[in-house]
Write a protein that holds these residues in place. Structure first.
Motif, PDB file in Angstrom:
ATOM      1  N   GLY A 167      -0.051   7.994  -6.188  1.00  8.28           N
ATOM      2  CA  GLY A 167      -0.715   9.061  -5.456  1.00  8.28           C
ATOM      3  C   GLY A 167      -1.984   8.567  -4.779  1.00  8.28           C
ATOM      4  O   GLY A 167      -2.619   7.614  -5.233  1.00  8.28           O
ATOM      5  N   ARG A 168      -2.353   9.227  -3.673  1.00  4.63           N
ATOM      6  CA  ARG A 168      -3.485   8.766  -2.881  1.00  4.63           C
ATOM      7  C   ARG A 168      -4.806   8.721  -3.642  1.00  4.63           C
ATOM      8  O   ARG A 168      -5.556   7.756  -3.503  1.00  4.63           O
ATOM      9  N   TYR A 211       0.809  -1.217   0.000  1.00  3.65           N
ATOM     10  CA  TYR A 211       0.000   0.000   0.000  1.00  3.65           C
ATOM     11  C   TYR A 211       0.843   1.267   0.000  1.00  3.65           C
ATOM     12  O   TYR A 211       0.570   2.206  -0.773  1.00  3.65           O
ATOM     13  N   HIS A 212       1.860   1.335   0.827  1.00  8.45           N
ATOM     14  CA  HIS A 212       2.661   2.569   0.876  1.00  8.45           C
ATOM     15  C   HIS A 212       3.452   2.761  -0.413  1.00  8.45           C
ATOM     16  O   HIS A 212       3.680   3.898  -0.837  1.00  8.45           O
ATOM     17  N   ARG A 213       3.847   1.655  -1.034  1.00 11.27           N
ATOM     18  CA  ARG A 213       4.539   1.767  -2.319  1.00 11.27           C
ATOM     19  C   ARG A 213       3.576   2.239  -3.413  1.00 11.27           C
ATOM     20  O   ARG A 213       3.953   3.018  -4.301  1.00 11.27           O
ATOM     21  N   ALA A 214       2.351   1.762  -3.364  1.00 12.53           N
ATOM     22  CA  ALA A 214       1.347   2.218  -4.329  1.00 12.53           C
ATOM     23  C   ALA A 214       1.081   3.704  -4.172  1.00 12.53           C
ATOM     24  O   ALA A 214       0.930   4.433  -5.174  1.00 12.53           O
ATOM     25  N   LEU A 215       1.021   4.186  -2.929  1.00  4.03           N
ATOM     26  CA  LEU A 215       0.833   5.627  -2.706  1.00  4.03           C
ATOM     27  C   LEU A 215       1.972   6.426  -3.327  1.00  4.03           C
ATOM     28  O   LEU A 215       1.754   7.487  -3.926  1.00  4.03           O
ATOM     29  N   GLU A 216       3.204   5.934  -3.175  1.00  5.10           N
ATOM     30  CA  GLU A 216       4.357   6.619  -3.752  1.00  5.10           C
ATOM     31  C   GLU A 216       4.280   6.626  -5.274  1.00  5.10           C
ATOM     32  O   GLU A 216       4.652   7.621  -5.911  1.00  5.10           O
ATOM     33  N   ARG A 217       3.809   5.525  -5.858  1.00  6.35           N
ATOM     34  CA  ARG A 217       3.815   5.385  -7.316  1.00  6.35           C
ATOM     35  C   ARG A 217       2.661   6.117  -7.993  1.00  6.35           C
ATOM     36  O   ARG A 217       2.847   6.774  -9.019  1.00  6.35           O
TER      37      ARG A 217
END
Length: 383
Positions: free
Chosen positions: A78-79, A70-76
């Motif tokens: 955006g929220r 999840y945190h990697r997806a946010l980095e890639r």
């Protein structure tokens, strides 16, 4: 696959249809149900038969979210995009559970959640970060700082709302509930503007004149969707299953680890199913349309099985492979064929068709029938 001139010279009999879906897998059959509910007369055609591609060669995991932590997806992404995709997977699961409930026992399902497990201390740290980011966004989960399975893992994220399903039975239920006509053994080789308000579709058995066309052939889409060739790559996935275990079920959950590259579950008749091994053999599995198994991947699976499940009392009984469609940015692709307002596609599910496929099918049908923008899965982001 391809169609030779001798097999189909373009002079096949003309058949007029309302809403033609190419691809009789999970996504195509879900699209058929949405189109039928919108009042269209639906015809599904496939080069093989109902659900015989990746839709019945997967592990049957109904996992919420993307295939990135999840945190990697946010980095890639955006929220906003991550939250939209998370909601899309939840929508997909609501649709599928409704279909399963309506099937009145014809689709086997286990609602026992999922465990995303860490194979190393480094992965455990990533899991902890992912859990904190998920918790901050109000996602229902439980973080385990130790291995809840006691099999040498280092941490886990438990998502209690996830489930396991018999995927071929689910495709069959979708097809039946759509009421769509099915034309198997009928490979399609070209789509073009038919003039007026129709698209012309050439296949082995027919030359269709269709009011609407939706391509749902995922990894097998190169012939029909050449404009996506740079963004949609076929990737082979392999699996095995044991004979029935004398000790009975040993997991009672959907398990996956090594950043999702290994995945495993109990079957409904007491076997253990294991898939993965392509991370260690990427050169064999990337850009592949060959559904044969390979020895290096199967050896990787067996070695992992001996390491994590040394207590198994049953031999491997069957092995198989399936072809998935992976996109260049890790998100599905929904759009229109170039120059054809009434022909579209929903492809590229990155191994998570049961998580996102039905939701994308719904958006693709809405794009064709109502001109609704498909949101974050719009192919326009790449083209």
């Amino acid at each position: 696959m391809s169609v030779s001139y001798w097999q189909a010279d373009g002079e096949q009999p003309v058949r007029e249809v309302d809403f033609l879906i190419i691809g009789a897998g999970l996504v195509g059959c879900a699209a058929a149900l949405f189109a039928a509910n919108a009042g269209r007369q639906v015809t599904i055609t496939d080069a093989r038969d109902l659900g015989l591609g990746a839709s019945s060669r997967n592990a049957g995991f109904m996992i919420t979210g993307l295939d990135s932590y999840y945190h990697r997806a946010l980095e890639r992404y955006g929220r906003p995009v991550v939250r939209e995709m998370w909601a899309l997977s939840q929508t997909t699961h609501r649709h599928l559970h409704h279909v399963i409930d309506a099937a009145d026992g014809a689709v086997q399902r286990q609602c026992r959640g999922s465990l995303l497990l860490a194979e190393s201390e480094a992965e455990a740290r990533d899991l902890a970060q992912a859990a904190r980011a998920m918790d901050a966004d109000g996602i229902d989960l439980q973080f385990h700082a130790r291995d809840p399975l006691r099999r040498g893992f280092h941490a886990a994220i438990e998502q209690p709302r996830d489930a396991a399903v018999q995927p071929l039975e689910l495709v069959q239920a979708l097809s039946q509930q759509s009421g769509a006509e099915l034309l198997p053994g009928n490979e399609v080789w070209r789509i073009e503007d038919g003039g007026g308000e129709c698209a012309r579709v050439y296949s082995l058995l027919h030359r269709f004149e269709a009011r609407y066309v939706l391509v749902c052939t995922n990894a097998w889409s190169a012939t029909l969707l050449p404009h996506l060739a740079r963004h949609l790559v076929p990737v082979r996935g392999q699996a095995l299953v044991t004979a029935p275990l004398r000790q009975g079920p040993i997991l009672n959950t959907c398990g996956y680890s090594d950043y999702g590259y290994m995945y495993y579950r109990d079957t409904f008749d007491g076997r253990l199913l294991l898939g993965g091994g392509r991370k260690q053999n990427r050169w064999l599995e990337h850009d592949r349309l060959d559904e044969r198994i390979s020895d290096p991947v199967q050896r990787t699976l067996e070695a992992w099985l001996r390491k994590r499940f040394p207590d198994l009392d049953a031999p491997v009984e069957r092995r198989w492979a399936g072809i998935m469609g992976f996109t260049s940015d890790g998100l599905p692709l929904v759009g229109r064929l170039p120059g054809l307002s009434n022909a579209g596609y929903a492809v590229g599910f990155n191994g998570h068709g049961l998580s996102l496929g039905a939701g994308c099918a719904e958006r693709a049908v809405d794009l064709l029938l109502h001109d609704r923008h498909p949101g974050a899965v719009s192919a326009g982001r790449l083209l």
